[in-house]
Write a protein that holds these residues in place. Structure first.
Motif, PDB file in Angstrom:
ATOM      1  N   GLN A 177       0.838  -1.210   0.000  1.00 31.28           N
ATOM      2  CA  GLN A 177       0.000   0.000   0.000  1.00 31.28           C
ATOM      3  C   GLN A 177       0.874   1.261   0.000  1.00 31.28           C
ATOM      4  O   GLN A 177       0.645   2.192  -0.782  1.00 31.28           O
ATOM      5  CB  GLN A 177      -0.923  -0.017   1.223  1.00 31.28           C
ATOM      6  N   LEU A 178       1.880   1.295   0.883  1.00 29.49           N
ATOM      7  CA  LEU A 178       2.771   2.466   0.959  1.00 29.49           C
ATOM      8  C   LEU A 178       3.542   2.647  -0.345  1.00 29.49           C
ATOM      9  O   LEU A 178       3.722   3.775  -0.823  1.00 29.49           O
ATOM     10  CB  LEU A 178       3.749   2.306   2.122  1.00 29.49           C
ATOM     11  N   SER A 179       4.001   1.548  -0.917  1.00 28.59           N
ATOM     12  CA  SER A 179       4.821   1.621  -2.126  1.00 28.59           C
ATOM     13  C   SER A 179       4.001   2.046  -3.336  1.00 28.59           C
ATOM     14  O   SER A 179       4.515   2.713  -4.238  1.00 28.59           O
ATOM     15  CB  SER A 179       5.482   0.266  -2.389  1.00 28.59           C
ATOM     16  N   GLN A 180       2.730   1.654  -3.381  1.00 35.73           N
ATOM     17  CA  GLN A 180       1.861   2.095  -4.479  1.00 35.73           C
ATOM     18  C   GLN A 180       1.602   3.596  -4.387  1.00 35.73           C
ATOM     19  O   GLN A 180       1.494   4.276  -5.408  1.00 35.73           O
ATOM     20  CB  GLN A 180       0.546   1.320  -4.455  1.00 35.73           C
ATOM     21  N   GLN A 181       1.533   4.124  -3.164  1.00 33.36           N
ATOM     22  CA  GLN A 181       1.329   5.565  -2.985  1.00 33.36           C
ATOM     23  C   GLN A 181       2.512   6.365  -3.533  1.00 33.36           C
ATOM     24  O   GLN A 181       2.337   7.445  -4.106  1.00 33.36           O
ATOM     25  CB  GLN A 181       1.119   5.885  -1.505  1.00 33.36           C
TER      26      GLN A 181
END
Length: 412
Positions: free
Chosen positions: A312-316
């Motif tokens: 989730q963090l990396s997609q952001q």
């Protein structure tokens, strides 16, 4: 509004006096000068930038505010050099906070500002920053393109520090693309240059790059040696961000060797440091590394929790390499739980990002960039050689003419 309030509070703060026997730091001296010499001139811009640089590691909000104040004053004074340095410094700050879109916009502003002044040294540092932004997101073609644009500028200006850091970026890109011989060659040269410069931060990232390359090659003794050297140097420098990266790297090496106890020990130490420093950049890396350690122990619940959050963090932040690694862990964890539909979904995601990162198109474009760079260098060398020969020929003609004149004079 909160930023404005914080700025006003900072401006009105009376800095506490130094304790008896406590030596003033560079930051203390700059604060004193800014407080006692409030004249709004270019010297103040330089001091604001210097103080922002001094506090950038320990106090990012203050560093941001100081750079913004420097930028505002530089614009008011039409001080283009100060404006360019301020926007580049802000780009670096936002990159370190994984806000890559804002970092890129500031870097582009810096590029325009340095370009107007034909400042080749400043432009080389901008290309280094652009290369970092793309490298951290896994955009290897763009990262290599920027590095190869900056490198000739450093050769013309003699800026060995920026050249060395560009070489480190190139070495890391070659490692990611599987050209390990080129990676090791460039990184060894960079380490030698950094040691000659006596710049410990650059030595640190060169050691890190060499450790990562040997880790990819599964040469564990060399990988552990370089990562441990890097960890010791990070501790000596008080570089907590570097220490986090080193702990992550050591955890990964031990995990790849199947040493779950050491992997978890280094991983938990990295997580402790990340939580203490609110390090958003390293948080997904720590979670992925811990997920890998828990996968070895068949603790799939922990793997899924950590890998989903990291994804989730990396997609952001659009960090392609982290997205790929998170997808791979999720695919393996779901397969262990016999949730094959989910495993298939994340394996497809992993393969898609693998193609983005390392596919034929990426390989072709990076090969073309390297070929073009080498061709330009050879053309420049040939042009220089031809010019040298022309100068030598002109000198020889002048010398002959002088000799003939001398002989004619003697004959007369």
């Amino acid at each position: 509004m909160k930023q404005l309030v914080a700025f006003l509070l900072m401006s009105l703060t009376v800095w506490p006096p130094l304790a008896v026997g406590q030596a003033p730091t560079a930051a203390d001296s700059l604060r004193l000068l800014l407080r006692t010499q409030p004249r709004a001139d270019t010297v103040r811009v330089q001091r604001l930038l210097a103080l922002a640089h001094a506090v950038r590691v320990g106090d990012i909000p203050q560093a941001t505010q100081l750079n913004e104040e420097a930028l505002t004053l530089a614009r008011k004074l039409a001080y283009s050099d100060g404006e360019a340095e301020a926007v580049l410094a802000l780009s670096v700050i936002y990159r370190r906070q994984t806000n890559y879109d804002v970092a890129r916009r500031y870097a582009q502003r810096a590029q325009r500002a340095f370009g107007k002044r034909a400042d080749q040294e400043g432009l080389a540092r901008v290309w280094l920053q652009m290369s970092w932004i793309d490298l951290l997101q896994g955009n290897y073609v763009a990262a290599l393109s920027s590095a190869l644009k900056g490198l000739p500028l450093t050769e013309r200006t003699g800026d060995l520090l920026t050249r060395t850091r560009l070489q480190i970026n190139m070495g890391n890109i070659y490692n990611q693309l599987g050209d390990y011989a080129a990676a090791l060659s460039v990184l060894r040269t960079a380490l030698s240059n950094a040691q000659r410069l006596e710049d410990p931060q650059t030595v640190l990232i060169a050691l890190n790059g060499l450790g990562n390359t040997y880790q990819t090659l599964e040469k564990w003794p060399q990988a552990l040696s370089y990562h441990k050297q890097s960890l010791n140097l990070s501790k000596q420098l008080g570089n907590v961000s570097g220490e986090i990266s080193d702990e992550i790297n050591l955890a990964q090496v031990y995990g790849q060797q199947g040493n779950q106890a050491e992997a978890l020990a280094h991983g938990l130490r990295a997580r402790q440091l990340v939580r203490a420093t609110h390090d958003d950049y390293n948080l997904p890396l720590v979670e992925l590394m811990l997920a890998q350690a828990y996968l070895l122990a068949n603790q799939t619940d922990s793997v899924l929790l950590l890998a989903h959050h990291a994804l989730q963090l990396s997609q952001q932040t659009r960090s392609n390499s982290n997205i790929r690694d998170a997808s791979e862990l999720l695919a393996e964890a779901y397969a262990k739980r016999q949730s094959f539909k989910q495993a298939y979904r994340y394996r497809n995601l992993q393969m898609a990002y693998n193609d983005t990162l390392f596919g034929e198109d990426t390989q072709r474009k990076t090969s073309a960039l390297r070929y073009g760079y080498e061709l330009d260098r050879k053309r420049a060398q040939i042009a220089l050689l031809n010019k040298t020969r022309q100068l030598q020929a002109q000198t020889a003609v002048r010398q002959r003419q002088q000799l003939y004149a001398l002989l004619a004079g003697l004959g007369a």
